[in-house]
Design an enzyme around this catalytic site. Structure first.
Site, PDB file in Angstrom:
ATOM      1  N   HIS A 300      45.970   1.117  53.249  1.00 17.11           N
ATOM      2  CA  HIS A 300      44.961   2.094  52.809  1.00 17.11           C
ATOM      3  C   HIS A 300      44.268   2.715  54.020  1.00 17.11           C
ATOM      4  O   HIS A 300      44.182   3.936  54.157  1.00 17.11           O
ATOM      5  CB  HIS A 300      43.940   1.367  51.916  1.00 17.11           C
ATOM      6  N   GLU A 301      43.808   1.854  54.922  1.00 15.79           N
ATOM      7  CA  GLU A 301      43.057   2.361  56.075  1.00 15.79           C
ATOM      8  C   GLU A 301      43.935   3.197  56.993  1.00 15.79           C
ATOM      9  O   GLU A 301      43.521   4.249  57.471  1.00 15.79           O
ATOM     10  CB  GLU A 301      42.414   1.209  56.857  1.00 15.79           C
ATOM     11  N   HIS A 304      44.333   6.754  56.180  1.00 14.13           N
ATOM     12  CA  HIS A 304      43.210   7.663  56.457  1.00 14.13           C
ATOM     13  C   HIS A 304      43.303   8.323  57.831  1.00 14.13           C
ATOM     14  O   HIS A 304      42.668   9.346  58.066  1.00 14.13           O
ATOM     15  CB  HIS A 304      41.876   6.899  56.425  1.00 14.13           C
ATOM     16  N   ASP A 313      39.620   9.490  49.687  1.00 21.45           N
ATOM     17  CA  ASP A 313      39.412   8.526  48.602  1.00 21.45           C
ATOM     18  C   ASP A 313      38.871   9.248  47.384  1.00 21.45           C
ATOM     19  O   ASP A 313      37.676   9.496  47.291  1.00 21.45           O
ATOM     20  CB  ASP A 313      38.395   7.457  49.027  1.00 21.45           C
ATOM     21  N   TYR A 316      38.725   5.025  43.506  1.00 23.36           N
ATOM     22  CA  TYR A 316      38.912   3.680  44.022  1.00 23.36           C
ATOM     23  C   TYR A 316      39.375   2.735  42.916  1.00 23.36           C
ATOM     24  O   TYR A 316      38.945   2.860  41.778  1.00 23.36           O
ATOM     25  CB  TYR A 316      37.587   3.121  44.542  1.00 23.36           C
TER      26      TYR A 316
END
Ligand SMILES: *[C@@H]1O[C@H](CO)[C@@H](O)[C@H](O)[C@H]1NC(C)=O
Ligand SMILES: *[C@@H]1O[C@H](CO)[C@@H](O)[C@H](O)[C@H]1NC(C)=O
Ligand SMILES: *[C@@H]1O[C@H](CO)[C@@H](O)[C@H](O)[C@H]1NC(C)=O
Ligand SMILES: *[C@@H]1O[C@H](CO)[C@@H](O)[C@H](O)[C@H]1NC(C)=O
Ligand SMILES: CC(=O)N[C@H]1CO[C@H](CO)[C@@H](O)[C@@H]1O
Length: 638
Positions: A300-301, A304, A313, A316
């Site tokens: 996920h990170e 980004h 995002d 969520y």
């Protein structure tokens, strides 16, 4: 506008499939100094107040005004409409985990909480420059209700935007980490370093497997559509490029910073700082792999990072939205409650939530911003006549009425696709006051939107009537057939004389401005085109369906089914010509056909249509009743 007796009355409206008893309500205010020298002094305070009657637990969502984290919480605009660039962080956050960890703010009724935000940590004002800015905060909050469900609540903005003038320095460098930049770990215990090494290796495999899956599945699969929506090759390419970039990086060479302690948050990154991931409290409780795991968080990170495609995002978590399989099961219930202390008569307007006729009542949008296509009906309705004939719902103080709506009757989801939808609804109602006047009343929305995830079948065929498609009359007695023939002939004359009038009056006239507002050549041309199309059709060759019996409605059509008009109870009581006549109704309905220009029902009724001409002529030239009244020309205007 309101009579005194009703000033304190209002209706509460909920659009919910699951009933929620309490109705949390919040207000939000942004304040601060009005003149700021140097951006590092640019601070604003958000005040969140519980304006409801019960204690609420509000999640400290990092995207929102309750959190100090430098996320993109504010909308900041100068007088030219320019915005500072966002230079803050993107966070991995799972609302249900945060709720379980107690990461929320408890507010008793009337209680407020203030949070200070340093705008320099999240925004760079270099491009828009010095000057005056308007600042508003994201008003979406999530409340944990009694059943531990997480429900969205849109706070009421307590004031207009906060205004502040900025001068001097416009951007500050990000604070340096106290430790060396090159270290792979910042403030991570050796246990945590071990956990991170394992997670990094699992994340690397996740990325590789995802990439190889995507490369070998270049058509719609349920894995793809579940997470990214309807398969298109462009969407597939985008997702593949993200995983290709993520996979091309090496998790074992990243910098992991363990200084964040927030227990409701998993992790965050600065998108522009490739390779540095900040891990927070919730990360350490996550499993190594699986849903919302450590490895998943690293995916996920990494997604980004601007270099990897820079994802946002939008939503969520993966649960929360109730699932609906096959569109014919996509039903929503609206609950309208009289929360005042006097009995109300609320009109059953066919456009609104008190009616379950398949009109365009809802505002339905998916995560890509796509809307289903409207395939329902457009109706001729005269509020004053409906009021006289009892077409309203009586609600005593505290009384509620529930109406179920089958969305597949009015909407076709084939092009917008499977996925999560937000369903909003208009809060405008009309009530009949003690002087028998019809006055608008805006209900307080108890929940702004309802969310649901749709899969399976996306559209259903329109119910076909049992009668032959070719006949001119469906279910019409011979007396009614005679009346229709007279009305069709009068409607044809109306269309012809409206067109002749318009073609011979190419400047401002009372008749034009009364119904369509200030004369412009463009507006004139639009109206001419509508009557030209209506006049070239033949009302005598249309199909008239008499099976609708609702005594409060005149008629309706499916805009895309040219030439079929459904006639209802009020039609038979109308005169052949004149105001709200049979012939005028046929003008109204035929103007709705897409082939004739596809007008809408922005306003119903004589007075409202005249007001619309003054207040919004762009709508008036597309409003069906405005065309009808122009054609009826009663009393005659020149
Ligand atoms: C702010 O943005 C400008 C470009 O508009 C850029 O040149 C500058 O480096 C940025 N400053 C910081 C501190 O990020
Ligand atoms: C951050 O580090 C840079 C170079 O490493 C240094 O020039 C700068 O002064 C530091 N900034 C702060 C706020 O300590
Ligand atoms: C309704 O409430 C208003 C104020 O909230 C009050 O002035 C009025 O007297 C009440 N009416 C009745 C019938 O109780
Ligand atoms: C419809 O909903 C979308 C997204 O929820 C919103 O942006 C838009 O303003 C709404 N439109 C209307 C007419 O309410
Ligand atoms: C944002 C993005 O897509 N970045 C890079 C991903 O990797 C390809 C090459 O592998 C680059 O061309 C993109 O710029």
């Amino acid at each position: 506008m309101f009579s005194n007796t009703l000033r304190a009355t209002f209706i509460a409206l909920t659009s919910l499939a699951i009933a929620v008893s309490a109705s949390p309500s919040l207000s939000l205010k942004v304040s601060g100094v009005e003149s700021v020298n140097n951006v590092e002094n640019f601070k604003v305070k958000t005040t969140i107040t519980n304006t409801g009657a019960e204690t609420v637990k509000v999640l400290n969502d990092p995207r929102g005004a309750l959190s100090k984290m430098p996320t993109d919480t504010f909308t900041i605009t100068n007088t030219k409409g320019d915005k500072p660039s966002f230079s803050g962080i993107k966070v991995k956050y799972v609302p249900s985990t945060a709720a379980a960890a107690g990461s929320f703010t408890v507010l008793a009724p009337g209680q407020s909480v203030e949070v200070e935000h340093s705008l320099a940590e999240a925004y760079n004002f270099t491009a828009p420059g010095e000057g005056a800015y308007d600042i508003t905060a994201n008003n979406l909050f999530y409340v944990v209700d009694e059943s531990s469900n997480i429900v969205p609540v849109y706070a009421q903005h307590d004031s207009n935007a906060h205004k502040a003038k900025l001068s001097g320095r416009l951007a500050t460098p990000r604070p340096n980490s106290t430790l060396a930049k090159r270290a792979s770990f910042v403030s991570c215990s050796s246990t945590r370093q071990t956990q991170l090494n394992t997670a990094a290796s699992s994340a690397q495999s996740y990325a590789a497997l995802a990439l190889s899956y995507l490369n070998s599945h270049t058509s719609s699969t349920s894995r793809f559509t579940t997470w990214f929506g309807t398969y298109t090759s462009a969407h597939h390419d985008t997702v593949t490029s993200h995983f290709s970039n993520i996979s091309g990086g090496s998790y074992s060479s990243f910098t992991y910073d363990c200084t964040c302690t927030d227990s409701g948050t998993y992790a965050y990154v600065y998108p522009g700082t490739y390779g540095t991931i900040y891990l927070c409290g919730a990360f350490w409780n996550a499993p190594n792999t699986g849903t919302d795991s450590k490895a998943g968080t690293l995916i996920h990170e990494a997604s980004h990072f601007t270099r990897n495609g820079g994802t946002q995002d939008y939503v969520y978590g993966q649960s929360g939205d109730p699932a609906v399989h096959n569109v014919e099961n996509f039903k929503v219930k609206t609950i309208i409650t009289n929360t005042g202390n006097e009995t109300l008569k609320v009109l059953n307007d066919p456009r609104g939530t008190l009616s379950n006729m398949p009109t365009n009542t809802f505002n339905i949008t998916n995560e890509q911003g796509d809307q289903p296509s409207f395939r329902g009906i457009k109706i001729k309705y005269v509020p004053t006549n409906a009021a006289k004939s009892g077409g309203y719902t009586i609600l005593a103080p505290g009384q509620s009425v529930e109406v179920e709506h089958t969305l597949s009757d009015a909407y076709d989801f084939a092009t917008s696709g499977q996925g999560s939808y937000e369903i909003g609804v208009s809060n405008l109602f009309h009530i009949i006051d003690s002087f028998s006047k019809i006055v608008p009343m805006y209900a307080k929305l108890e929940s702004q939107v309802h969310r649901a995830k749709l899969s399976g079948k996306l559209s259903v065929p329109r119910p076909t009537n049992r009668f032959a498609r070719r006949t001119n009359f469906v279910g019409c007695s011979s007396a009614r057939q005679t009346q229709i023939s007279a009305a069709a002939s009068a409607a044809q004359s109306y269309a012809a004389s409206a067109l002749t009038y318009l073609q011979s009056h190419t400047s401002t006239t009372k008749r034009f401005t009364t119904w369509f507002g200030a004369y412009t050549a463009n507006h004139h041309e639009v109206v001419v085109s509508h009557f030209n199309l209506m006049n070239s059709g033949h009302y005598s060759s249309f199909t008239y369906d008499c099976t609708c019996t609702d005594s409060n409605l005149y008629a309706y059509v499916y805009a895309d089914t040219y030439g079929t008009i459904y006639l209802c109870g009020s039609f038979w009581n109308a005169p052949n010509t004149g105001t709200n006549s049979k012939a005028g109704t046929l003008i109204h309905e035929s103007s709705h056909f897409t082939e004739n220009g596809g007008t809408e029902d922005f306003e119903y009724g004589l007075d409202n249509s005249m007001s619309l001409a003054i207040s919004n002529s762009d709508q008036a030239i597309l409003n069906a009743d405005s065309h009808e009244y122009f054609a009826e020309n009663n009393p005659a205007l020149s």
